[in-house]
Design an enzyme around this catalytic site. Structure first.
Site, PDB file in Angstrom:
ATOM      1  N   LYS A 117       5.424  67.881  18.745  1.00 32.63           N
ATOM      2  CA  LYS A 117       6.482  67.583  19.721  1.00 32.63           C
ATOM      3  C   LYS A 117       7.106  68.890  20.186  1.00 32.63           C
ATOM      4  CE  LYS A 117      10.789  65.880  18.722  1.00 32.63           C
ATOM      5  NZ  LYS A 117      11.797  66.614  19.505  1.00 32.63           N
ATOM      6  N   ASP A 129       8.968  66.321  24.893  1.00 29.78           N
ATOM      7  CA  ASP A 129      10.209  65.543  24.720  1.00 29.78           C
ATOM      8  C   ASP A 129      11.312  66.119  25.605  1.00 29.78           C
ATOM      9  OD1 ASP A 129      12.306  64.040  23.663  1.00 29.78           O
ATOM     10  OD2 ASP A 129      12.424  65.192  21.798  1.00 29.78           O
ATOM     11  N   LYS A 150      13.049  64.083  27.976  1.00 29.42           N
ATOM     12  CA  LYS A 150      14.032  63.012  28.226  1.00 29.42           C
ATOM     13  C   LYS A 150      14.566  63.027  29.659  1.00 29.42           C
ATOM     14  CE  LYS A 150      15.754  62.939  23.411  1.00 29.42           C
ATOM     15  NZ  LYS A 150      15.251  64.205  22.860  1.00 29.42           N
ATOM     16  N   ASP A 205      17.201  60.926  36.094  1.00 30.46           N
ATOM     17  CA  ASP A 205      17.680  61.339  37.418  1.00 30.46           C
ATOM     18  C   ASP A 205      17.386  60.185  38.373  1.00 30.46           C
ATOM     19  OD1 ASP A 205      18.437  62.915  39.705  1.00 30.46           O
ATOM     20  OD2 ASP A 205      17.850  64.723  38.612  1.00 30.46           O
ATOM     21  N   THR A 221      20.623  58.670  18.655  1.00 31.50           N
ATOM     22  CA  THR A 221      21.184  58.354  17.325  1.00 31.50           C
ATOM     23  C   THR A 221      22.480  59.117  17.078  1.00 31.50           C
ATOM     24  OG1 THR A 221      19.589  59.943  16.479  1.00 31.50           O
ATOM     25  CG2 THR A 221      19.101  57.636  16.098  1.00 31.50           C
ATOM     26  N   ARG A 240      12.053  69.287   9.971  1.00 38.36           N
ATOM     27  CA  ARG A 240      12.314  70.176   8.842  1.00 38.36           C
ATOM     28  C   ARG A 240      11.563  69.862   7.541  1.00 38.36           C
ATOM     29  NH1 ARG A 240      18.509  69.668  10.204  1.00 38.36           N
ATOM     30  NH2 ARG A 240      17.586  67.760  11.023  1.00 38.36           N
TER      31      ARG A 240
HETATM   32  O1  C5P Z   1      14.084  68.129  11.348  1.00 36.99           O
HETATM   33  P1  C5P Z   1      14.083  66.660  11.640  1.00 36.99           P
HETATM   34  O2  C5P Z   1      12.968  65.910  10.927  1.00 36.99           O
HETATM   35  O3  C5P Z   1      15.434  66.023  11.435  1.00 36.99           O
HETATM   36  O4  C5P Z   1      13.732  66.602  13.209  1.00 36.99           O
HETATM   37  C1  C5P Z   1      13.702  65.397  13.920  1.00 36.99           C
HETATM   38  C2  C5P Z   1      13.314  65.637  15.346  1.00 36.99           C
HETATM   39  O5  C5P Z   1      13.428  64.411  16.066  1.00 36.99           O
HETATM   40  C3  C5P Z   1      14.198  66.641  16.081  1.00 36.99           C
HETATM   41  O6  C5P Z   1      13.385  67.290  17.074  1.00 36.99           O
HETATM   42  C4  C5P Z   1      15.242  65.764  16.746  1.00 36.99           C
HETATM   43  O7  C5P Z   1      15.786  66.343  17.900  1.00 36.99           O
HETATM   44  C5  C5P Z   1      14.402  64.533  17.105  1.00 36.99           C
HETATM   45  N1  C5P Z   1      15.158  63.299  17.292  1.00 36.99           N
HETATM   46  C6  C5P Z   1      15.967  62.759  16.310  1.00 36.99           C
HETATM   47  N2  C5P Z   1      16.657  61.594  16.546  1.00 36.99           N
HETATM   48  C7  C5P Z   1      16.544  60.983  17.736  1.00 36.99           C
HETATM   49  C8  C5P Z   1      15.725  61.509  18.728  1.00 36.99           C
HETATM   50  C9  C5P Z   1      15.038  62.685  18.477  1.00 36.99           C
HETATM   51  O8  C5P Z   1      16.071  63.299  15.213  1.00 36.99           O
HETATM   52  N3  C5P Z   1      17.166  59.829  17.945  1.00 36.99           N
END
Ligand code: C5P
Length: 236
Positions: free
Chosen positions: A36, A63, A65, A68, A123, A215
């Site tokens: 992603k 990603d 998003k 517009d 979220t 992460r």
């Molecule tokens: O590091 P981590 O596993 O928390 O990363 C989750 C990824 O998913 C990040 O790129 C975050 O921006 C994305 N994301 C999220 N929750 C959402 C939409 C996207 O954590 N509702």
């Protein structure tokens, strides 16, 4: 179009150099990770990093998003479609008309296109903020279902949602409607700033089609081992 379960690694890096150094670790892997690319990396490194990652044989979820007026989104999607990525997204709050325009723009002359996904409610938005600031009446659960139904009606492939919402989205929109779920953590790892989390194994049981993992892989001591563990729990 891809429809099988897969693990998507969130490449939340600030530069092309950091991203490519991370990907070098996966050079000898037989399974090329689906990646992603979000706003940070795309705005920093642009189409060059997208092309380089494609050249290395990875699938890409871009990603960005989009949100517009329909005409602008249609034209922007046409540009992204030419990049040959595998998945892109829009905000469902842009309306059904905007989502239909996105799909039109994305569809190539030969009828093929990347998967097209919508964000329902971020979220980071609480039910209270949604009601008081955005003026949306109803619960956040009902809003997510309504936006997912709009997404399906517009002909898109699925939504990004928390793994805990995947089951209600599938219930409302059907089993073939894709759920892409971030908020994934191993049972024995830190939650970081994520609140509504679940393990890769549980996400599989709930019915997620794609998990987005950042992460737990990118910050792991051995990212390849962490990626393999996600695949073992979620895909195999
Ligand atoms: O590091 P981590 O596993 O928390 O990363 C989750 C990824 O998913 C990040 O790129 C975050 O921006 C994305 N994301 C999220 N929750 C959402 C939409 C996207 O954590 N509702």
């Amino acid at each position: 179009m891809t429809r099988e379960r897969d693990v998507i690694i969130a490449c939340d890096f600030a530069s092309a150099a950091d991203t490519l150094a991370f990907l070098d670790k996966f050079e000898n892997e037989s399974r090329k990770p689906f990646l992603k690319i979000g706003m940070e990396l795309y705005y920093a490194a642009g189409n060059d990093i997208v092309r380089e990652i494609k050249r290395r044989g990875h699938k890409i979820f871009l990603d960005l998003k989009l949100h517009d007026i329909p005409n602008t989104v249609r034209k922007a999607m046409k540009v992204l479609s030419a990049l040959d990525v595998d998945m892109v997204n829009v905000h469902a709050s842009g309306t059904t008309e905007m989502m239909k325009a996105a799909k039109e723009g994305l569809t190539r002359a030969d009828g093929t296109r990347p998967l097209l996904i919508a964000v329902t409610q971020l979220t980071s938005t609480s039910e209270q903020t949604m009601q008081q600031e955005l003026g949306i009446v109803g619960t956040i659960g009902d809003t997510i279902v309504k936006y997912a139904q709009n997404t399906r009606a517009a002909g898109l492939d699925g939504v990004v949602c928390s793994p805990l919402e995947a089951a209600i989205v599938k219930g409302a929109c059907g089993d073939d409607f894709l759920t892409i779920t971030p908020g994934i953590r191993f049972a024995d790892s830190a939650a970081d700033d994520q609140v509504r989390i679940t393990t890769p194994a549980r996400a599989k049981e709930i019915g997620s089609d794609f998990i987005v993992v950042g992460r737990p892989i990118t910050a792991a001591e051995d990212p390849v081992k962490a990626y393999r563990r996600c695949v073992e729990e979620f895909v195999d």
